[in-house]
Structure formats: C-alpha cells, structure tokens
Design an enzyme around this catalytic site. Structure first.
Site, mmCIF file in Angstrom:
data_model
loop_
_atom_site.group_PDB
_atom_site.id
_atom_site.type_symbol
_atom_site.label_atom_id
_atom_site.label_comp_id
_atom_site.label_asym_id
_atom_site.label_seq_id
_atom_site.Cartn_x
_atom_site.Cartn_y
_atom_site.Cartn_z
ATOM 1 N N GLU A 185 4.996 -12.396 1.050
ATOM 2 C CA GLU A 185 5.380 -11.455 -0.008
ATOM 3 C C GLU A 185 6.636 -10.714 0.424
ATOM 4 O O GLU A 185 6.574 -9.875 1.322
ATOM 5 C CB GLU A 185 4.238 -10.461 -0.239
ATOM 6 C CG GLU A 185 2.926 -11.103 -0.640
ATOM 7 C CD GLU A 185 1.711 -10.260 -0.224
ATOM 8 O OE1 GLU A 185 1.540 -9.161 -0.748
ATOM 9 O OE2 GLU A 185 0.933 -10.720 0.631
ATOM 10 N N ASP B 123 -1.811 -9.610 8.373
ATOM 11 C CA ASP B 123 -1.677 -8.905 7.098
ATOM 12 C C ASP B 123 -0.667 -7.793 7.366
ATOM 13 O O ASP B 123 -0.996 -6.615 7.276
ATOM 14 C CB ASP B 123 -3.045 -8.360 6.646
ATOM 15 C CG ASP B 123 -3.049 -7.933 5.188
ATOM 16 O OD1 ASP B 123 -1.967 -7.915 4.570
ATOM 17 O OD2 ASP B 123 -4.136 -7.611 4.673
ATOM 18 N N ARG C 266 0.786 -1.228 0.000
ATOM 19 C CA ARG C 266 0.000 0.000 0.000
ATOM 20 C C ARG C 266 0.821 1.283 0.000
ATOM 21 O O ARG C 266 1.879 1.337 0.617
ATOM 22 C CB ARG C 266 -0.909 0.009 1.239
ATOM 23 C CG ARG C 266 -1.961 -1.067 1.187
ATOM 24 C CD ARG C 266 -2.760 -1.168 2.482
ATOM 25 N NE ARG C 266 -3.837 -2.126 2.319
ATOM 26 C CZ ARG C 266 -3.674 -3.448 2.345
ATOM 27 N NH1 ARG C 266 -2.474 -3.964 2.566
ATOM 28 N NH2 ARG C 266 -4.683 -4.257 2.157
ATOM 29 N N HIS D 100 -0.983 -2.452 -4.560
ATOM 30 C CA HIS D 100 -0.422 -3.356 -5.569
ATOM 31 C C HIS D 100 -0.372 -2.776 -6.980
ATOM 32 O O HIS D 100 -0.727 -3.444 -7.960
ATOM 33 C CB HIS D 100 -1.210 -4.673 -5.575
ATOM 34 C CG HIS D 100 -1.043 -5.492 -4.329
ATOM 35 N ND1 HIS D 100 0.094 -5.471 -3.563
ATOM 36 C CD2 HIS D 100 -1.891 -6.382 -3.710
ATOM 37 C CE1 HIS D 100 -0.041 -6.306 -2.530
ATOM 38 N NE2 HIS D 100 -1.236 -6.860 -2.591
ATOM 39 N N HIS E 89 2.886 -12.636 -5.522
ATOM 40 C CA HIS E 89 1.744 -12.764 -4.606
ATOM 41 C C HIS E 89 1.140 -14.167 -4.663
ATOM 42 O O HIS E 89 -0.077 -14.327 -4.789
ATOM 43 C CB HIS E 89 0.701 -11.702 -4.963
ATOM 44 C CG HIS E 89 -0.178 -11.284 -3.832
ATOM 45 N ND1 HIS E 89 -0.901 -12.181 -3.066
ATOM 46 C CD2 HIS E 89 -0.455 -10.057 -3.328
ATOM 47 C CE1 HIS E 89 -1.591 -11.513 -2.163
ATOM 48 N NE2 HIS E 89 -1.334 -10.225 -2.291
HETATM 49 C C1 GLA Z 1 -2.108 -8.149 0.119
HETATM 50 C C2 GLA Z 1 -2.681 -7.209 1.100
HETATM 51 C C3 GLA Z 1 -3.951 -7.746 1.636
HETATM 52 C C4 GLA Z 1 -4.919 -8.056 0.525
HETATM 53 C C5 GLA Z 1 -4.279 -8.991 -0.438
HETATM 54 C C6 GLA Z 1 -5.172 -9.215 -1.632
HETATM 55 O O1 GLA Z 1 -1.485 -9.200 0.693
HETATM 56 O O2 GLA Z 1 -1.781 -6.897 2.134
HETATM 57 O O3 GLA Z 1 -4.527 -6.806 2.497
HETATM 58 O O4 GLA Z 1 -5.249 -6.866 -0.149
HETATM 59 O O5 GLA Z 1 -3.063 -8.484 -0.880
HETATM 60 O O6 GLA Z 1 -6.477 -9.532 -1.245
#
Ligand code: GLA
Length: 380
Positions: A344, A279, A109, A134, A207
């Site tokens: 990731e 996350d 982000r 992304h 990803h």
């Molecule tokens: C990334 C983001 C998550 C989500 C996924 C896709 O990993 O950090 O919050 O947006 O991609 O769903």
C-alpha cells in the site's frame, strides 16, 4: 489479381490476424461494462473490465473503487487472476478486509482516532481498537463512485466522489478523482487527485491483496520481495508508529536485497511480533519527485513479477496476517493465513499526530496528486 479477389484476400488476412489475437486469449483493448449487483437500496453497481492488447485484464467496480480481478500471464502465457476478492457485489457488502479497495480519507491508522488541525480537535470513529483505520466506519472503500470512461490511447476509467464536509468527521468538502489506466506494457497506473474547501488531512491508497501464483493458491511466503527502503517506522502495541525512523540494517525489515517474505517472518523480533508478521510502513529511498521504484515481488514458480512505482514517500507491506481461512472468495477459494500480500503506497501512518513525518495536510487552492503503478512482467 482482380480487385474482387484482392478484397477477399484482405478479408482472409484480416480474419487470420484477429484469430491470432483471440487465440492468445486477448480481447480487444477497451472497456466493457456489466452489472455487478445491487446495493441494499436498489442502486445498481457496475463492473468495468479493462483489456489491453497483451491480454491483461483488470476489473474495477464503482463500489469502493475496488479492483475485483487482475489477470496477467505467467511465463508460459497462462492467465491467472492474482488478486483476492469476490465474484459479486454481495461479497464486498459483507465483512472483508478491504479487498482491492480504494482507501480514504486516511489510509492506515490515526492513533487514538483523533488529531488536531489549526488548533481544532477532530474526533474520528475508533474502528481498530482505539485507532481510526482506513477512513473510518464508511470510508471510500464503501461508497459509490461516479464512473466515466476516459477517451485516449489506453483504456482508462475515472472515478469521482465528493466527500462532504464532516463526512466521517473530517473537515472540508473534498473532491476526489481517481483514474485507473491500463497501459499496453501490462502496467496499471492509478492517479489520485483531490481538492478541498477547508484545511484537511488526506492519505489515499489502494488495498489490493496479491498472490502472484493466483488468488487462493496457497501462501505468499516464497514470494521474493525487494523494497527500496533503508528505513521503516516501528510501531507500538496498537500498530501506531512510535515516531522513530529506524534503519532496516541488520533487521528482518531489510528488503533492499531480495529476500523471500517468509524467510524471517516468524523470527524473534519485537516488531514482527507486534505486527503478527509484516504490517509496517517503509520509508522509501527517494531521489526527488516523480514516479520511482518502491518494491518488486517475484514468484519463481509462475515467473510473474510485480513492480510497484510511486510518487508517495511510504509503502505498507502487509502480509495477510489477519487472514485465517474464514473468508471464501472468488470461485469458492479459501483465503488462508498469509495467502496474499499488500503493498500500500502511502504517507506514513498517524502523520496528522506526528509533526516530524511528511505532512498530509491539504489546503484550499492546493491540489493533491499522487500516482502509483503496478507493473507486471515475467522472468524465465
Ligand atoms: C492494513 C492494516 C492491517 C490490516 C489490514 C486489513 O493493511 O495495516 O493491519 O488492518 O489493512 O485487515
């Protein structure tokens, strides 16, 4: 023995050896190309299937540089595809959460979908609440890459893409090259490089959604996870890092000691609530440059082990919190809540707005170069 019989014997032995290899389910090492589907404008998209001599197979499409399938043995030699995705291009053209995709220009982000570089403000499309996620509306996951087979000891596929100055409002003509190499030791190495003709920012990742028990085969809560990180970057309600670098000590983010993903995931923790699970970006404990172990995931049922090695400073653990069973993937499998995890490798989210985070700037004359390896093995 007469030369004629010697020749026959050699033929027989050769056939037996080939039979043994085929018997184990292994194809000949190399790359096979097939059609994967057509873009709405009629352009043909390909699927490149890489095989090594141990039977591991990885299929990659030049649509979004996506890893479509990744097949590795379990402890009994049984092969399973362990990444989420679709059987054909049409699935990827529909709505999906970046399954297997190559992400850029900026993985993760950028807060408020804007940043300032060299005194100039850049406004990006907000595609995740107020954030840019992304790479924007048409990130690298949705573009068509040029593909070439790279000659060498191991099957290797090179994807290249020219992201034009101003694409998704990022500055600079950016030449990107990503090479996927399937090693003999069941490691998939991904090499990213890029150059620009104007100052810009860049953060590339892959990803893939892993389920070491096999794609679509239940949740990943029992997967044992190790992350080589003493710190992480806590987030706000929009999942943007607050700027703080916080110790994992005494928190559910301490994966230095192997812990099941599900052991603390529903705990009473502000950060887990904000992420609806994990996350988050972990700050890797690194020692100088080079490829270093970032994470290890172990599935005791199948015996499959995934090790992630990287040159990058961070890794996002995402536990499929937004998967809800509405997506039907390969073989009609239903992808339920937390049915896969992503690791990731990356620079920290929102770095262009966080001067204290390692820089994601790329300038003309410099070459961006990062490597990540997904290495598979088994435990008994
Ligand atoms: C990334 C983001 C998550 C989500 C996924 C896709 O990993 O950090 O919050 O947006 O991609 O769903």
């Amino acid at each position: 023995m007469r030369p004629k019989y010697l020749f026959l014997l050699a033929l027989l032995l050769g056939a037996a050896a080939a039979g043994a290899v085929i018997g184990r389910g292994a194809a000949k090492p190399g790359i096979k190309m097939s059609e994967f589907g057509k873009m709405p404008d009629g352009q043909t998209i390909d699927l490149y299937t890489l095989n090594n001599s141990s039977g591991m197979q990885v299929a990659i499409t030049n649509y979004g540089g996506r890893i479509v399938s990744l097949t590795v043995p379990d402890r009994n030699g049984k092969m399973d595809d362990i990444v989420l995705g679709f059987d054909d291009l049409a699935g990827y053209l529909g709505n999906n959460p970046y399954f297997g995709a190559l992400i850029g220009r900026y993985a993760n982000r950028i807060g408020g979908a804007e940043f300032t570089l060299d005194g100039k403000e850049y406004h990006l499309a907000a595609n995740d609440g107020p954030n840019s996620l992304h790479g924007g509306l048409k990130g690298f996951d949705k573009v068509v890459w040029k593909a070439h087979e790279v000659p060498g000891a191991h099957p290797a596929l090179e994807l290249t893409y020219l992201s034009k100055d101003g694409e998704e409002n990022y500055p600079g003509n950016l030449k990107v090259k990503v090479v996927y190499t399937l090693m003999g030791n069941n490691a998939l190495q991904i090499d990213y490089s890029a150059t620009t003709d104007k100052d810009t920012v860049l953060n590339l990742t892959n990803h893939s959604y892993f389920n070491l028990s096999g794609q679509g085969n239940g949740d990943i809560l029992k997967t044992q996870m190790m992350i080589n990180a003493s710190q992480f970057t806590p987030v706000d309600a929009n999942l943007i890092p607050t700027g703080e670098i916080r110790t994992v000590e005494g928190t559910p983010f301490d994966f230095r000691k192997v812990t099941a993903i599900g052991e603390r995931i529903n705990g009473d923790d502000e950060q887990l609530k904000l992420g609806k699970g994990y996350d988050h970006n972990f700050v890797l404990d690194r020692n100088g440059h080079g490829l270093q172990l970032a994470a290890r995931a172990v599935d005791s049922d199948s015996g499959r082990v995934l090790e992630v090695l990287t040159t990058q400073p961070g890794i996002q653990l995402y536990t499929g919190n937004f998967l809800d069973g509405t997506i039907h993937g390969k073989g009609g499998k239903v992808y339920g809540h937390r049915s896969a995890f992503c690791l990731e490798t990356q620079h920290f989210p929102d770095s262009p707005n966080k001067p204290k985070f390692p820089s994601t700037e790329l300038k003309p004359g410099q070459t961006y170069h990062e490597t990540t390896t997904f290495k598979f093995s088994i435990i008994h």
